[in-house]
Every structure is written in C-alpha cells, then in structure tokens.
Design an enzyme around this catalytic site. Structure first.
Site, short mmCIF file in Angstrom:
data_model
loop_
_atom_site.label_atom_id
_atom_site.label_comp_id
_atom_site.label_asym_id
_atom_site.label_seq_id
_atom_site.Cartn_x
_atom_site.Cartn_y
_atom_site.Cartn_z
CG ASP A 1 -2.23 -0.63 1.03
OD1 ASP A 1 -2.37 -1.34 0.02
OD2 ASP A 1 -3.13 -0.43 1.86
CG HIS B 1 -9.46 5.12 -2.05
ND1 HIS B 1 -9.36 4.02 -2.86
CD2 HIS B 1 -10.11 4.69 -0.93
CE1 HIS B 1 -9.92 2.98 -2.28
NE2 HIS B 1 -10.39 3.37 -1.09
N GLY C 1 -13.90 6.39 0.64
CA GLY C 1 -14.73 5.32 1.15
C GLY C 1 -14.79 5.44 2.65
N GLY D 1 -12.55 4.42 4.61
CA GLY D 1 -11.23 5.03 4.70
C GLY D 1 -11.06 5.93 3.50
CG ASP E 1 -23.27 3.34 4.82
OD1 ASP E 1 -23.40 4.15 3.87
OD2 ASP E 1 -23.26 2.11 4.67
CG MET E 2 -21.63 9.64 2.08
SD MET E 2 -21.68 11.13 3.12
CE MET E 2 -19.91 11.48 3.25
#
Length: 368
Positions: free
Chosen positions: A157, A217, A219, A221, A292-293
């Site tokens: 990563d 990115h 999410g 995270g 949770d969006m």
C-alpha cells in the site's frame, strides 16, 4: 494464467481469481473469474463466494484461523460448485498476489516474495501491528497449501508514495526521531492511487510523465493524493491511516494536544484514545448515527437531520481543503481531479458538494 489475489486482514480474507497474460495486460483486459470474502475469522465466519455470471454462495461456519480460511477458499475454487471452468486443480493456480499494508522505506515497488522479503515485512510490523502480521499469515498459508514452487508477489500500500520528497514526508519533529524510528508520512491506498493514474493516462492515451492529477479514494477510509508527472508527491494519510480526511470512523487531522487534554479530563488510556480516534470518530462521531455515507444522505433528505448534514459538510470541506492545497503545491498544473472508492464512485451528491466552491481553481461542476 490464473492468479489468486489475496487480501488478508486482521479478521478477514478477501480474494479474487484473475485470468491474465501479457496480451490481456497490454490491452487492460484481465478477466475476473471469481471473488469472495471470509469475515469474522476466529469465530463464526460469514462466507461469500461468487463466480462471474453465477449466483452468490453464502454460508456461515466456524473458521479458526487464516490458514483454515485460505484452505476453504482453495477447496471451493477447485470444486465443481465454483463452476470456474479453467481451474480444476490447485496446479491451475499459477501465481499468488498479496496485498501488504506496510513496506516502510524498505519496499518501493512490488516484489517477489522470498525469505528476505518476509523478514522485511516482519521488520515493519511495528509500523502496522494490526495488518502486517495478518498479511504474513496469508503468505504462510499459501506457501503451506500450494507449495514453495508457486510464485508469490507482495504489493505494498505504501510503495506508490515512496516518490514523495522529504518536504512532504517529514514531520516538524526533531530529525533524530525520523532517523531513529522512521517516523514520517508513508501514505496508504497506494495501489488505488497508482491504478487511478494508470487508468487516467490509458483513457487519454497519455504518457506516464504527462499525468498531473489529484486523485481521491473516498470510502470508509479516505485519502487524497497529488500525482505530478505520474508520481505521488504528497498524500493526506500519514504515519498511519488516521491522518488526513474526516473518514467513516477516523478523526483525520486534529490538534495532538487534544489527547493530553482528554487524558486529564476523561482519564483515557492510550488504548482508549486510539480507539476513540480510529473507531468512534469521523462521520460516526460527528453524526452520532452511522459511519455510512449512504445512510447519512438518507437521514439528511428524509429527516433533515442537522448532525448528518454537519458530518457530510465536514467531510466535503476537508476534501476541498486538500484539493486546494495540492493545486497550489502542483503550481496549478492539474489536469483533472479523479474520484474513486465507494463514496467517490457512487455518491454523486457528495461529488457535487466537494466540487462546489472550487471555481477559484478553474473547476466548474456540470450536473449533466
């Protein structure tokens, strides 16, 4: 050839089977044959396996270890139940790729796994104590079950961000702490940001050196990356994935002295403060509802929940802040901002709210 891709987490194993060769790679036509996830390893595991074009197989059963999980995955892959036509035995799996979270300063690119590489991953355990040991369990399980003759590759990563200059990766701490303990910005989501840059230049038929973008990115995270001439020059995550954006349950950027204040006020231990910052903050902590969006957007629309709106607005503002910062760092030489991740790809309203207010850098959001 058929490649097994493994992502061994602290209590889960995710996998995909990819059919590929040099010709497919050149044309970006790798074919996913199957995928799945085993969650809650160490207790009653939730299992989901899926072959492309076939119904999902779901079950739950006790799974004690990562080795047992990998063994179960391999048995399913070669079984008639999987309906993977090109794989009938373990010998039809030709290589294995492993996601490894932390390569430290030792690994700046993907590498074939050898005893020396394993020792290097072990040396970086203190930088990722929850993740690297789990990654090693996946590597060990594959070695035992498929044999040492099957090549395995570690994909880190942190590797994509190894091109950052010292002005980006060093903190304003005494320099000897960096030399002694390697305390610095490493950045994460590197495989995602690297792929964004690759797909961008492929879509526009550009060379790597002509890729100048800000990738996001987004999410549970989330991170932002400044990509200049095809290389990462700065990113929002730091020594750990806690730094940077407001995330699902992570606080992101904050004044470190708050921790001392909380120690005196609440008597928190270091473990409790770590849990607070990583598991109870971010969208969850601000809204008091959820990380949770999707659920926050629903709460905002249906109930006009004030704290849901606040959490969403804080998330979007922090992303804009990094976009503006990286735009200046790249001296305005930014050809695109690119969204990915669960929120970035699927939440059009969040993309719109992030882009609104960026007219000053020449970006105007088109709802069409």
């Amino acid at each position: 050839m058929n490649i097994l891709v493994l992502n061994s987490g602290s209590s889960s194993v995710k996998f995909q089977i990819i059919e590929t060769d040099l010709g497919r790679i050149e044309k970006d036509r790798d074919k996913r044959l199957a995928r799945g996830v085993m969650e809650r390893i160490g207790s009653h595991s939730l299992i989901t396996f899926e072959t492309e074009g076939q119904p999902r197989y779901r079950t739950a059963k006790p799974v004690k270890s990562h080795r047992e999980a990998v063994d179960m995955i391999l048995r399913w892959i070669i079984s008639p139940e999987s309906k993977i036509e090109s794989i009938r035995s373990l010998s039809d799996i030709h290589a294995v790729g492993h996601r490894v979270v932390h390569g430290g300063e030792d690994f700046t690119k993907s590498v074939k796994i050898t005893p020396d590489v394993i020792r290097g991953i072990e040396d970086n355990i203190e930088l990722a104590p929850l993740h690297n040991p789990a990654n090693l369990k996946g590597i060990k399980a594959v070695t035992e079950l498929l044999g040492e003759q099957v090549p395995q590759v570690a994909v880190f990563d942190t590797a994509f961000h190894s091109t950052m200059p010292a002005t980006s990766y060093l903190y304003g701490l005494p320099y000897q702490l960096y030399r002694r303990y390697k305390i610095r910005r490493y950045g994460f989501h590197g495989t995602s940001h690297r792929y964004i840059a690759y797909r961008y230049r492929q879509q526009l038929n550009e060379t790597r050196e002509n890729v100048n973008i800000i990738s996001m990115h987004l999410g549970n995270g989330a991170s932002v990356c400044a990509i200049h001439h095809g290389e990462s020059i700065d990113t929002s995550m730091g020594f750990t994935p806690l730094e940077g954006l407001v995330m699902g349950t992570r606080a992101g950027d904050m004044d470190p002295s708050i921790l001392e204040f909380l120690y005196h006020k609440e008597g928190f231990t270091f473990a409790e403060m770590d849990n607070l910052l990583n598991k109870r903050s971010g969208l969850l902590g601000i809204s008091g509802l959820t990380h949770d969006m999707r659920e926050l957007l629903e709460e905002e629309e249906e109930n006009q929940d004030r704290r849901a709106t606040l959490a969403i607005d804080m998330f979007c503002k922090r992303v804009r802040k990094y976009i503006g910062s990286y735009f200046v760092e790249m001296e305005g030489n930014v050809e695109a901002i690119v969204f990915t991740g669960g929120i970035g790809e699927n939440a059009a309203l969040v993309r719109e709210r992030i882009c609104n207010g960026l007219e000053a850098i020449g970006l105007k959001f088109d709802k069409k």
